[in-house]
Scaffold this motif. Structure first.
Motif, mmCIF file in Angstrom:
data_model
loop_
_atom_site.group_PDB
_atom_site.id
_atom_site.type_symbol
_atom_site.label_atom_id
_atom_site.label_comp_id
_atom_site.label_asym_id
_atom_site.label_seq_id
_atom_site.Cartn_x
_atom_site.Cartn_y
_atom_site.Cartn_z
ATOM 1 N N LEU B 135 -19.017 23.576 39.804
ATOM 2 C CA LEU B 135 -18.099 23.764 40.933
ATOM 3 C C LEU B 135 -17.881 22.493 41.747
ATOM 4 C CD1 LEU B 135 -19.200 27.272 42.291
ATOM 5 C CD2 LEU B 135 -17.139 26.726 40.998
ATOM 6 N N GLU B 136 -18.906 21.623 41.788
ATOM 7 C CA GLU B 136 -18.796 20.416 42.621
ATOM 8 C C GLU B 136 -17.750 19.437 42.083
ATOM 9 O OE1 GLU B 136 -21.766 19.440 39.494
ATOM 10 O OE2 GLU B 136 -21.328 21.183 40.737
ATOM 11 N N GLU B 137 -17.292 19.661 40.804
ATOM 12 C CA GLU B 137 -16.248 18.793 40.259
ATOM 13 C C GLU B 137 -14.870 19.148 40.822
ATOM 14 O OE1 GLU B 137 -16.359 18.472 35.935
ATOM 15 O OE2 GLU B 137 -18.518 18.863 35.986
ATOM 16 N N LEU B 138 -14.808 20.266 41.552
ATOM 17 C CA LEU B 138 -13.514 20.725 42.073
ATOM 18 C C LEU B 138 -13.401 20.453 43.571
ATOM 19 C CD1 LEU B 138 -13.532 24.129 40.193
ATOM 20 C CD2 LEU B 138 -12.042 22.184 39.671
ATOM 21 N N ASP B 139 -12.231 19.944 43.941
ATOM 22 C CA ASP B 139 -11.955 19.647 45.343
ATOM 23 C C ASP B 139 -11.434 20.915 46.036
ATOM 24 O OD1 ASP B 139 -10.989 18.784 47.780
ATOM 25 O OD2 ASP B 139 -10.118 16.924 46.968
ATOM 26 N N ARG B 140 -12.204 21.409 47.019
ATOM 27 C CA ARG B 140 -11.856 22.665 47.687
ATOM 28 C C ARG B 140 -10.579 22.582 48.508
ATOM 29 N NH1 ARG B 140 -16.223 26.477 48.109
ATOM 30 N NH2 ARG B 140 -17.942 25.721 46.863
ATOM 31 N N ALA B 158 -10.526 32.633 38.191
ATOM 32 C CA ALA B 158 -9.898 32.556 39.515
ATOM 33 C C ALA B 158 -10.650 33.460 40.499
ATOM 34 C CB ALA B 158 -8.427 32.972 39.417
ATOM 35 N N ARG B 159 -11.049 34.636 40.024
ATOM 36 C CA ARG B 159 -11.811 35.541 40.891
ATOM 37 C C ARG B 159 -13.150 34.923 41.267
ATOM 38 N NH1 ARG B 159 -12.296 41.001 38.016
ATOM 39 N NH2 ARG B 159 -11.187 40.108 36.244
ATOM 40 N N LYS B 160 -13.775 34.282 40.290
ATOM 41 C CA LYS B 160 -15.065 33.654 40.541
ATOM 42 C C LYS B 160 -14.933 32.541 41.584
ATOM 43 C CE LYS B 160 -18.018 33.602 37.055
ATOM 44 N NZ LYS B 160 -18.553 33.232 35.724
ATOM 45 N N LEU B 161 -13.904 31.710 41.436
ATOM 46 C CA LEU B 161 -13.685 30.619 42.386
ATOM 47 C C LEU B 161 -13.433 31.176 43.787
ATOM 48 C CD1 LEU B 161 -11.418 28.189 40.320
ATOM 49 C CD2 LEU B 161 -13.798 27.821 41.004
ATOM 50 N N SER B 162 -12.669 32.249 43.837
ATOM 51 C CA SER B 162 -12.366 32.881 45.108
ATOM 52 C C SER B 162 -13.643 33.402 45.779
ATOM 53 C CB SER B 162 -11.366 34.005 44.841
ATOM 54 O OG SER B 162 -11.036 34.651 46.028
ATOM 55 N N GLU B 163 -14.509 34.017 44.980
ATOM 56 C CA GLU B 163 -15.812 34.501 45.488
ATOM 57 C C GLU B 163 -16.648 33.354 46.041
ATOM 58 O OE1 GLU B 163 -17.927 36.443 42.318
ATOM 59 O OE2 GLU B 163 -16.261 37.870 42.042
ATOM 60 N N LYS B 164 -16.500 32.173 45.412
ATOM 61 C CA LYS B 164 -17.298 31.018 45.828
ATOM 62 C C LYS B 164 -16.658 30.290 47.007
ATOM 63 C CE LYS B 164 -20.422 31.462 42.632
ATOM 64 N NZ LYS B 164 -21.818 31.811 42.961
ATOM 65 N N GLY B 165 -15.606 30.861 47.553
ATOM 66 C CA GLY B 165 -15.033 30.309 48.770
ATOM 67 C C GLY B 165 -13.846 29.393 48.575
ATOM 68 N N PHE B 166 -13.363 29.248 47.347
ATOM 69 C CA PHE B 166 -12.160 28.444 47.129
ATOM 70 C C PHE B 166 -10.961 29.247 47.624
ATOM 71 C CE2 PHE B 166 -15.164 26.445 44.362
ATOM 72 C CZ PHE B 166 -14.772 25.121 44.254
ATOM 73 N N LYS B 167 -10.137 28.632 48.470
ATOM 74 C CA LYS B 167 -9.067 29.380 49.123
ATOM 75 C C LYS B 167 -7.719 29.265 48.399
ATOM 76 C CE LYS B 167 -11.258 30.570 53.110
ATOM 77 N NZ LYS B 167 -12.564 30.973 52.500
ATOM 78 N N LYS B 168 -7.484 28.104 47.759
ATOM 79 C CA LYS B 168 -6.140 27.870 47.207
ATOM 80 C C LYS B 168 -6.158 27.937 45.674
ATOM 81 C CE LYS B 168 -5.875 24.200 50.169
ATOM 82 N NZ LYS B 168 -5.294 22.976 50.754
ATOM 83 N N VAL B 169 -6.465 29.146 45.185
ATOM 84 C CA VAL B 169 -6.605 29.335 43.749
ATOM 85 C C VAL B 169 -5.458 30.179 43.204
ATOM 86 C CG1 VAL B 169 -8.113 30.254 41.941
ATOM 87 C CG2 VAL B 169 -9.114 29.218 43.989
ATOM 88 N N PHE B 170 -4.922 29.771 42.050
ATOM 89 C CA PHE B 170 -3.835 30.520 41.390
ATOM 90 C C PHE B 170 -4.187 30.771 39.932
ATOM 91 C CE2 PHE B 170 -2.100 27.975 44.766
ATOM 92 C CZ PHE B 170 -1.118 28.757 45.360
#
Lengths: 131, 187
Positions: B135-140, B158-170
């Motif tokens: 996850l740290e390779e991705l800029d939030r 995308a659901r997983k990223l959203s759960e981890k607090g990423f806000k701008k996921v498509f």
């Protein structure tokens, strides 16, 4: 699409055996339901002794080297694999009677039946192949 | 180069129909979504394995050749088209290139081998199984367009990223299998 492949094996040479068993095992590996009807000289292909020494066509004996070099599996090996994968072997009763052969003369696990046994299986098979 | 495979099969030196028969048997030990690598020297195995995979409903990814040995990559039962997608925030294939130019990330969550045989230039590869630890390779702060072959794995990612607090996921739909532009290779 049909999930059955029906094969008629009516010749008893080594080349014939490869055509029959290569197609049969490849079809079985693709999860097709496969049955082979062995009739006339085709019975050699599953005869306990004959299957180990199937003849090459006259004048083509030199192919033996090619078979060895290409690491082609032996016919008994292919037969075993085919059976393992559920390929159904049907021996033709009429031909067996004519040739004076009994079910015991053949490898284990074959069925013996008449033309109708095969036709019943082949009626909704695609393709049906004759070798 | 070698690509990551979950299960490897050595079918070198074998001729038709043996590579297919061995592949069929090896596939039993491969889990759904995992990748089987078949090593073979039979030239006919390229066409045969492709046809076999198609007939069996597996995903043929591609083949490479190195020192006379063919490496075939097949993903088990790759046909997950039509499964339900739950992530609400979606974006169409056609839009992501333009959007990414403004600082977005195209995140490809397919397996490494799938990515290698064809991906969108400039996209980032993180197979879905590695997502949590990378996850740290991705800029939030950036928009993230998650893509896979058919939109199913990317939905999950995308659901997983959203759960981890990423806000701008498509989630990108319909995915790479319907990509009309050019794809880059990395093999």
């Amino acid at each position: 699409m049909s999930n059955k492949v029906a094969i008629i094996a009516s010749n008893g040479g080594l080349f014939d055996a490869y055509k029959v068993f290569n197609i049969a095992t490849a079809a079985a590996a693709t999860e097709k339901e496969v049955a082979i009807f062995f009739t006339f000289e085709g019975l050699n292909l599953i005869h306990k002794q004959a299957m180990h020494q199937l003849p090459m066509p006259a004048g083509r004996e030199h192919f033996a080297e090619g078979f060895a070099k290409a690491n082609v599996p032996s016919i008994p090996q292919l037969v075993e694999m085919a059976q393992e994968m559920g390929v159904k072997f049907i021996g033709c009763q009429m031909t067996m009677d004519v040739m004076g052969l009994a079910k015991e003369d053949f490898i284990d696990g074959i069925e013996v039946g008449g033309a109708v046994t095969f036709l019943e299986f082949a009626k909704d098979a695609a393709p049906t192949l004759t070798f | 180069m070698t690509l990551k495979a979950d299960v490897k099969l050595d079918a070198k030196g074998l001729v038709c129909p043996m590579p297919i028969i061995k592949t069929k048997k090896a596939m039993i030990d491969v889990n759904e979504g995992q990748i089987l690598e078949v090593q073979a020297t039979d030239k006919g195995s390229i066409a045969d394995l492709k046809a076999w995979a198609e007939s069996m409903g597996h995903q043929y990814i591609g083949s490479t050749e190195e020192d006379g040995v063919l490496h075939h990559y097949i993903r088990k039962s790759g046909d997950d088209i039509g499964l339900e997608k739950n992530f609400k925030n979606t974006i169409a294939n056609e839009e992501i290139i333009d959007r990414a130019v403004n600082g977005g990330i195209i995140l490809d969550v397919r397996e490494e081998a799938e990515y290698a045989f064809g991906h969108i230039a400039g996209s980032l590869s993180i197979p879905i199984g590695e997502l949590e630890e990378r996850l740290e390779e991705l800029d939030r702060e950036k928009e993230i367009y998650v893509i896979c072959r058919t939109g199913t794995r990317s939905d999950l990612a995308a659901r997983k990223l959203s759960e981890k607090g990423f806000k701008k996921v498509f989630n990108v739909l319909p995915g790479i299998s319907y990509w009309h532009g050019d794809l880059s290779k990395k093999i």
